[in-house]
Write an enzyme that holds these catalytic residues in place. Structure first.
Site, PDB file in Angstrom:
ATOM      1  N   SER A 581       0.848  -1.190   0.000  1.00  0.00           N
ATOM      2  CA  SER A 581       0.000   0.000   0.000  1.00  0.00           C
ATOM      3  C   SER A 581       0.887   1.244   0.000  1.00  0.00           C
ATOM      4  O   SER A 581       1.653   1.449  -0.935  1.00  0.00           O
ATOM      5  CB  SER A 581      -0.949  -0.039   1.196  1.00  0.00           C
ATOM      6  OG  SER A 581      -1.984   0.894   1.061  1.00  0.00           O
ATOM      7  N   ASP A 665      -9.087  -4.942  -5.879  1.00  0.00           N
ATOM      8  CA  ASP A 665      -8.581  -3.952  -4.924  1.00  0.00           C
ATOM      9  C   ASP A 665      -9.238  -2.608  -5.218  1.00  0.00           C
ATOM     10  O   ASP A 665      -8.844  -1.900  -6.137  1.00  0.00           O
ATOM     11  CB  ASP A 665      -7.055  -3.839  -5.030  1.00  0.00           C
ATOM     12  CG  ASP A 665      -6.461  -2.972  -3.924  1.00  0.00           C
ATOM     13  OD1 ASP A 665      -7.234  -2.277  -3.233  1.00  0.00           O
ATOM     14  OD2 ASP A 665      -5.232  -2.996  -3.744  1.00  0.00           O
ATOM     15  N   HIS A 701      -7.408  -5.524  -1.399  1.00  0.00           N
ATOM     16  CA  HIS A 701      -6.226  -4.828  -0.898  1.00  0.00           C
ATOM     17  C   HIS A 701      -5.439  -5.670   0.105  1.00  0.00           C
ATOM     18  O   HIS A 701      -4.286  -5.373   0.387  1.00  0.00           O
ATOM     19  CB  HIS A 701      -6.646  -3.507  -0.260  1.00  0.00           C
ATOM     20  CG  HIS A 701      -5.521  -2.550  -0.050  1.00  0.00           C
ATOM     21  ND1 HIS A 701      -4.722  -2.102  -1.080  1.00  0.00           N
ATOM     22  CD2 HIS A 701      -5.035  -1.955   1.078  1.00  0.00           C
ATOM     23  CE1 HIS A 701      -3.808  -1.267  -0.597  1.00  0.00           C
ATOM     24  NE2 HIS A 701      -3.980  -1.167   0.699  1.00  0.00           N
TER      25      HIS A 701
END
Length: 738
Positions: A581, A665, A701
């Site tokens: 991330s 995601d 994610h």
């Protein structure tokens, strides 16, 4: 093994368009920025063909790793152990806790047979009956329990389910006397009520004291909500609304509680105080540690947009978190005039009169929980090591718990209960649950409730330490170093260096059987530098890695690698950097920024690589508090020079690099990794090392991934490191070098 042979200039082709975006710069006026892979932002047949070709290309390389099958098998074996989490006593007077027997796709929710505390030390560790099994909701383990809440009457269980890793959640309600197991017929599930609340995102579930309904946050009813088997929604998150749902009614009849049409990107969270007398409304404009806090008397006859809110904290300059209340006196954790946080009281019946209760200290107050009707359990973070304390509501320190423990602590408890639990985890500590019981004699109040037992992995063969090093500007940065005791610090060891550095998130010591197994099998060292931008030392540490200071994060991370090599923790050409991330951004930016040869390999998970467009997709606008706003001419001038996608140096050799993303995601949309992979492969076609992308299916994610998805991904990811660096599998029977 030998490094996997690599043939440059063999990448699947990607069409380059002549698309240009024009940005406003305070220094240069209009700036034209080419974006030849802008088409990869959309889900089209062309995008699908390109991603499919990339999947095949990457899979071909990964499958050339002769160690891959046994590495995946080793990861599966090391994770096959019972995992239990701290139990929680709900209002039906039964204990509930998460449990996984080892390799179940999703962790399930169990409960006790009665009010007796369950025994989680049994052979299988379950200690009770299966109450809610997410694995019954899908055949492939991609349906996950994202959030839940029990009604105060104990009769209802509201729960949010996400599919394929999406941030979107659908809320359902079932009767607590009707567990969900694989034996339940989904088409004839009599325990589930008709409720189906859609378009929910970033929301808790807040039951009203009368158990007639609950509050939640949702987004507008559109066709762009991420679907289980369809494309993800990528539009910016706008027009969040707080609603009240009354049981037995359709969602179309839900009552609007609050929205702000003038600030379409703001988000909300609503809760009810434990005494049932007040509503709490938190209003957030971005991801910063700042929020508004409004309070209103709870009136079941007046649940609607005309609630009279008392705007207790109505300016964005600090974070305010309600801990508990005694009538009109509220206890608040805040960073107002206290970067390390403190506790204040505010009396809303006395003109919002504020008094300090627990002053700021030299440690970061990371959490505080009200327990036993007059006490607090506090977690302070000192040099990235958690300390747990018991305080009175008068602000007096009474005890410190688990003084010898080094790692991360999480408190679980409620104000109405006479005991609370503390989950303790560290690099070599797979999980210990302690219990503090106020009704016992003082010297007997703290005890160990459960200790996790592993299968086939001896944590005593590993050791963790902490060092401090200087960054580029002289700032002292802490770093944890973990190794198998047979691995020598003589300048020959490969290193996995993991980092994050953003959004005031602290990366604490954590346990990973997968990482320890990789260290053991290949003689690798694990390093975790706690760089600026995180929350390890409070808000000042966070702000030192934000916006125009974002470069500090990259400098800190590069300096960590240089320190490891200089001090012989690592071989000069065998440091692999990894992050996810915001940490994926960290990896791609550092590869661009660092001198050639600094890193031996780079793995970026679900990274934010296009800093000029992140704010245009899903929740991205909220990240402008950390990254800046590319549409602001002043911000553009410090964002553009560090954005990984637009700053790939074409005159230097890149290390082997693997980008990881997932098709569902909708947090950091996959276009970031798609576009960076395409640009890397175009700009560096003759790079002597592979520049690849791995695209996961029916995953998001990270949250909600099944155990099997995690193991497969870990084998591919760490296997890529091994085959790219030519790491040699060690004899697992080798004794530690004590």
């Amino acid at each position: 093994m030998a490094r996997t042979p690599w043939l440059p200039n063999a990448y699947p082709p990607a069409r380059r368009s002549d698309h240009v975006d024009i940005y406003k710069s305070a220094l240069r006026g209009d700036v034209r920025v080419q974006d030849p892979y802008q088409w990869l932002e959309e889900y089209t047949d062309e995008t699908d063909k390109w991603t499919t070709a990339q999947e095949v290309f990457t899979r071909t390389y990964l499958d050339k790793n002769p160690d891959l099958p046994r590495l995946e098998k080793a990861f599966q074996a090391c994770n096959d152990y019972p995992k239990s989490y701290a139990p929680y006593l709900h209002d039906d007077n039964r204990w509930y806790w998460y449990y996984n027997s080892g390799l179940e796709p999703q962790t399930a929710l169990y409960r006790s047979k009665d009010s007796s505390l369950p025994d989680l030390s049994t052979a299988d560790g379950s200690g009770g009956d299966l109450f809610f099994d997410p694995n019954a909701l899908s055949n492939d383990g991609t349906a996950a329990l994202s959030t839940y809440a029990f009604s105060d009457c104990g009769k209802y269980f509201a729960y949010g389910i996400s599919f394929s890793g999406s941030d979107f959640v659908t809320i359902y309600v079932r009767l607590t006397d009707s567990p969900l197991t694989k034996d339940v017929d989904a088409k004839n599930d009599k325990g589930r009520l008709p409720e189906e609340i859609k378009f929910v995102k970033f929301s808790s579930i807040g039951w009203t004291p009368d158990s007639k309904g609950f509050f939640y946050q949702r987004y507008p009813d559109t066709s762009t909500v991420t679907q289980e088997n369809g494309p993800i929604a990528t539009e910016g998150d706008l027009d969040a609304m707080v609603y009240y749902h009354r049981l037995g009614t359709p969602q179309s009849e839900d009552t609007l509680i609050y929205q702000d049409k003038e600030h379409r990107d703001w988000m909300f969270s609503i809760d009810v105080t434990d005494d049932g007398n007040y509503l709490l409304l938190y209003i957030l404009k971005d991801s910063s540690r700042q929020n508004l806090l409004w309070i209103a008397a709870f009136d079941p006859a007046n649940l609607g947009p005309n609630i009279k809110w008392q705007k207790v904290f109505d300016e964005y300059h600090s974070e305010y978190e309600i801990i508990t209340n005694k009538g009109s006196l509220f206890y608040v954790r805040t960073n107002e005039s206290a970067p390390q946080y403190r506790v204040i009281t505010v009396d809303i019946a006395k003109g919002n009169e504020i008094n300090e209760l627990i002053p700021e200290t030299d440690a970061y107050l990371s959490s505080i929980t009200s327990v036993n009707k007059g006490y607090f359990a506090l977690v302070y973070k000192r040099n990235v090591k958690d300390e747990v304390y018991v305080y009175s509501h008068a602000g007096n320190q009474l005890a410190r718990l688990a003084e010898d423990f080094v790692g991360a602590a999480h408190v679980s408890g409620r104000e109405k209960h006479s005991s609370f639990f503390v989950e303790l985890n560290g690099f070599t500590s797979p999980g210990t649950i302690g219990r503090y019981k106020f009704t016992d004699p003082e010297e007997q109040r703290w005890s160990i409730y459960r200790t996790t037992k592993l299968n086939g992995l001896n944590t005593e063969d590993f050791e963790a330490s902490q060092v401090w090093y200087e960054s580029k500007d002289g700032t002292s940065i802490p770093m944890f170093i973990v190794r198998h005791k047979s691995t020598k610090f003589d300048g020959t060891a490969p290193v996995i260096q993991y980092g994050y550095g953003g959004f005031s998130i602290s990366i604490d010591p954590f346990f990973s059987a997968t990482i320890l197994t990789f260290l053991q099998k290949y003689g690798v060292v694990f390093a975790l530098p706690n760089i600026r931008g995180g929350g390890e030392f409070g808000e000042d540490w966070h702000l030192a890695g934000c916006r125009e200071k974002k470069g500090n994060c990259f400098d800190d991370f590069i300096a960590a690698t240089q320190y490891l090599v200089k001090n012989k923790y690592a071989a000069p050409d065998k440091v692999t950097i990894n992050g996810g991330s915001n940490g994926g951004l960290l990896v791609s930016a550092c590869v661009n920024r660092a001198p050639e040869g600094t890193f031996g390999c780079a793995v970026a998970d679900v990274g934010v690589h296009d800093l000029l467009k992140f704010h245009k997709f899903t929740i991205g606008k909220a990240w402008t508090s950390d990254y800046g706003n590319p549409d602001d001419p002043n911000d553009f001038d410090f964002i553009f020079p560090i954005s990984p996608l637009q700053n790939i140096p074409k005159d230097k050799v890149f290390p082997p690099m693997l980008l990881l993303t997932a098709d569902h995601d909708d947090r950091v949309v996959p276009m970031h990794s798609f576009k960076l992979a395409a640009e890397l492969q175009y700009s560096l076609p003759h790079n002597p090392n592979p520049l690849l992308i791995r695209i996961d299916k029916k995953a998001g994610h990270g949250a909600g991934k099944s155990t099997q998805q995690k193991i497969k991904e870990s084998a591919d990811k760490w296997g890529f490191v091994a085959q790219s660096l030519g790491l040699v599998w060690k004899d697992s029977t080798e004794q530690p070098n004590l």
